[in-house]
Design a protein around this motif. Structure first.
Motif, PDB file in Angstrom:
ATOM      1  N   TYR A  42      48.976  -1.615 -51.205  1.00  0.00           N
ATOM      2  CA  TYR A  42      49.801  -0.108 -51.577  1.00  0.00           C
ATOM      3  C   TYR A  42      49.178   0.647 -52.584  1.00  0.00           C
ATOM      4  O   TYR A  42      49.247  -0.011 -53.758  1.00  0.00           O
ATOM      5  CB  TYR A  42      51.197  -0.667 -51.788  1.00  0.00           C
ATOM      6  CG  TYR A  42      51.783   1.238 -52.345  1.00  0.00           C
ATOM      7  CD1 TYR A  42      52.123   2.445 -51.766  1.00  0.00           C
ATOM      8  CD2 TYR A  42      52.756   0.402 -53.541  1.00  0.00           C
ATOM      9  CE1 TYR A  42      52.185   2.830 -52.626  1.00  0.00           C
ATOM     10  CE2 TYR A  42      53.405   1.157 -54.320  1.00  0.00           C
ATOM     11  CZ  TYR A  42      52.734   2.648 -54.032  1.00  0.00           C
ATOM     12  OH  TYR A  42      53.337   3.519 -54.550  1.00  0.00           O
ATOM     13  N   SER A  52      56.538  -1.667 -53.959  1.00  0.00           N
ATOM     14  CA  SER A  52      56.615  -2.595 -54.290  1.00  0.00           C
ATOM     15  C   SER A  52      57.322  -3.763 -53.728  1.00  0.00           C
ATOM     16  O   SER A  52      58.215  -4.817 -52.871  1.00  0.00           O
ATOM     17  CB  SER A  52      55.315  -3.695 -54.835  1.00  0.00           C
ATOM     18  OG  SER A  52      56.295  -3.172 -56.291  1.00  0.00           O
ATOM     19  N   ARG A  77      59.307  -4.378 -50.658  1.00  0.00           N
ATOM     20  CA  ARG A  77      59.283  -5.205 -49.928  1.00  0.00           C
ATOM     21  C   ARG A  77      60.034  -6.332 -50.605  1.00  0.00           C
ATOM     22  O   ARG A  77      59.833  -7.874 -49.996  1.00  0.00           O
ATOM     23  CB  ARG A  77      57.684  -5.854 -49.972  1.00  0.00           C
ATOM     24  CG  ARG A  77      56.745  -4.857 -49.870  1.00  0.00           C
ATOM     25  CD  ARG A  77      55.178  -5.174 -49.454  1.00  0.00           C
ATOM     26  NE  ARG A  77      54.938  -5.725 -50.914  1.00  0.00           N
ATOM     27  CZ  ARG A  77      54.111  -4.418 -51.491  1.00  0.00           C
ATOM     28  NH1 ARG A  77      53.148  -3.632 -51.229  1.00  0.00           N
ATOM     29  NH2 ARG A  77      53.151  -5.428 -52.536  1.00  0.00           N
ATOM     30  N   SER A 101      50.643   1.455 -62.820  1.00  0.00           N
ATOM     31  CA  SER A 101      50.814   1.889 -61.452  1.00  0.00           C
ATOM     32  C   SER A 101      50.776   2.734 -61.022  1.00  0.00           C
ATOM     33  O   SER A 101      49.996   3.582 -60.614  1.00  0.00           O
ATOM     34  CB  SER A 101      51.275   0.692 -60.610  1.00  0.00           C
ATOM     35  OG  SER A 101      52.603   0.899 -60.611  1.00  0.00           O
TER      36      SER A 101
HETATM   37  O1  PMV Z   1      55.245  -0.067 -56.732  1.00  0.00           O
HETATM   38  P1  PMV Z   1      54.332  -0.567 -58.113  1.00  0.00           P
HETATM   39  O2  PMV Z   1      54.348   0.165 -59.021  1.00  0.00           O
HETATM   40  O3  PMV Z   1      54.803  -1.811 -58.347  1.00  0.00           O
HETATM   41  O4  PMV Z   1      53.158  -1.174 -57.008  1.00  0.00           O
HETATM   42  C1  PMV Z   1      52.348  -1.765 -56.900  1.00  0.00           C
HETATM   43  C2  PMV Z   1      50.669  -1.848 -56.654  1.00  0.00           C
HETATM   44  C3  PMV Z   1      50.374  -2.869 -56.254  1.00  0.00           C
HETATM   45  O5  PMV Z   1      50.686  -3.981 -57.308  1.00  0.00           O
HETATM   46  C4  PMV Z   1      48.548  -2.928 -57.024  1.00  0.00           C
HETATM   47  C5  PMV Z   1      50.133  -3.043 -54.532  1.00  0.00           C
HETATM   48  C6  PMV Z   1      51.301  -3.576 -54.709  1.00  0.00           C
HETATM   49  O6  PMV Z   1      50.814  -3.422 -52.889  1.00  0.00           O
HETATM   50  O7  PMV Z   1      52.055  -4.533 -54.359  1.00  0.00           O
END
Ligand code: PMV
Length: 326
Positions: A17, A138, A141, A190
């Motif tokens: 993502y 993330s 999930r 991120s």
């Molecule tokens: O949702 P965040 O801010 O933890 O962003 C996650 C981004 C990545 O770890 C680089 C990719 C992913 O899908 O977890």
């Protein structure tokens, strides 16, 4: 109950993502697919009491207004925007925070689960995933163990953009070997990295357009337990994501020399016939996906072949986020 404790495991994306189609609701520009890790976890306690502001104590350290505001937002969502008591939130990670090891995924999943239980509310996991997503994408999930898809969704309100469990941990006995290059907090978060990419990277449209096919390929590989096919799509997704990061202005480059050395060790292992595949997230640490029987060989090769690694940690596949007694 006005107090509850939950534990969640971080997840690592096999198909990544990167990019938001709606910043306020934290809706993704691409679908993604992850594996939940055993061994690493966040444990979070939420306690409600009348009066005072919300408080966040992370790793024993009381946090300031900016970090606390992200937590308050999730608590508001649990209470559906209605009046709610103030909360104190204690959260502990048993692994480095904000170093590209997906600590925000377990943090917000554990928070959503504990906040709902402490409020005495029965909220189904899909809805908790929608709430957790708004703390950190993330995290959508990390409500489930095993292999999880994060659906893009179509609805403007984002209610159909949540995690979906594809297979439990027992489906496939894989390992993720973490080459710990750094345990320091990353310089570019991120959300900032994604914003920069969306605003200035000419490769970004290609990334968005090609991601759904990667998820479909990964799902098919997962179903037939084809490590070669899953590993190839994971490396492709990783490389495309990092290519878009690097091609922003100013460039967002998370890789360190030791990261590249670890990638080369993995290529070397493959050349010798070991099925091992690498990925990196928003940080310099390299995670290597392999079969259970090869994990020791992979860990040994990383230790021997990458100077200056802080640690090499072998993780199994983890289970669902869950409430803890007491
Ligand atoms: O949702 P965040 O801010 O933890 O962003 C996650 C981004 C990545 O770890 C680089 C990719 C992913 O899908 O977890």
């Amino acid at each position: 109950m006005s107090r509850a404790t939950a534990l969640a495991h971080p997840n690592i994306a096999l198909v990544k993502y990167w990019g938001k189609r709606d910043r306020a609701l934290n809706l993704p520009a691409v679908p993604s697919l992850s594996v939940t890790l055993d061994g690493f976890s966040t444990t979070t306690t939420v306690s409600y009491a009348e009066g005072g502001p919300d408080r966040l104590v992370l790793g024993g350290v009381e946090r300031g207004p900016a970090e606390t505001a992200k937590v308050s937002r999730v608590l508001d969502l649990v209470w559906s925007g209605g009046a709610r008591p103030a909360a104190t939130v204690w959260s502990e990670n048993n692994f480095p925070t904000a170093a590209g090891l997906a600590s925000s995924s377990s943090a917000f999943a554990a928070l959503a689960l504990a906040a709902a239980a402490a409020a005495g509310q029965t909220i189904d996991r899909q809805r908790l995933s929608v709430i957790a997503r708004q703390g950190s994408g993330s995290a959508a999930r990390s409500l489930w163990g095993g292999f999880v898809e994060w659906r893009l969704g179509e609805r403007p309100d984002g209610l159909d953009s949540h995690g979906l469990p594809l297979a439990p941990a027992g489906h496939w006995d894989l390992r993720l070997v973490v080459a710990l290059v750094s345990d320091q907090k990353k310089a570019v978060g991120s959300t900032d990295g994604m914003t920069r990419t969306q605003e200035s990277c000419p490769l970004y449209p290609g990334w968005v357009q090609s991601a759904p096919q990667d998820v479909e390929e990964a799902k098919a590989a997962l179903q037939r337990r084809d490590l070669g096919a899953l590993g190839r799509v994971m490396e492709r997704s990783t490389n495309k994501m990092h290519a878009t990061m690097i091609a922003t202005e100013p460039s967002v480059r998370y890789w360190r020399p030791a990261s590249v050395a670890a990638l080369e060790v993995v290529e070397g292992l493959r050349a010798e016939g070991t099925a091992a595949y690498s990925t990196l997230d928003a940080g310099p640490n390299v995670k290597v996906l392999c079969g259970a029987a090869d994990a020791e060989r992979v860990a040994g090769a990383l230790r021997a072949g990458v100077p200056g690694l802080l640690d090499v940690i072998t993780l199994r596949i983890g289970g669902d986020a869950r409430l803890l007694p007491g």
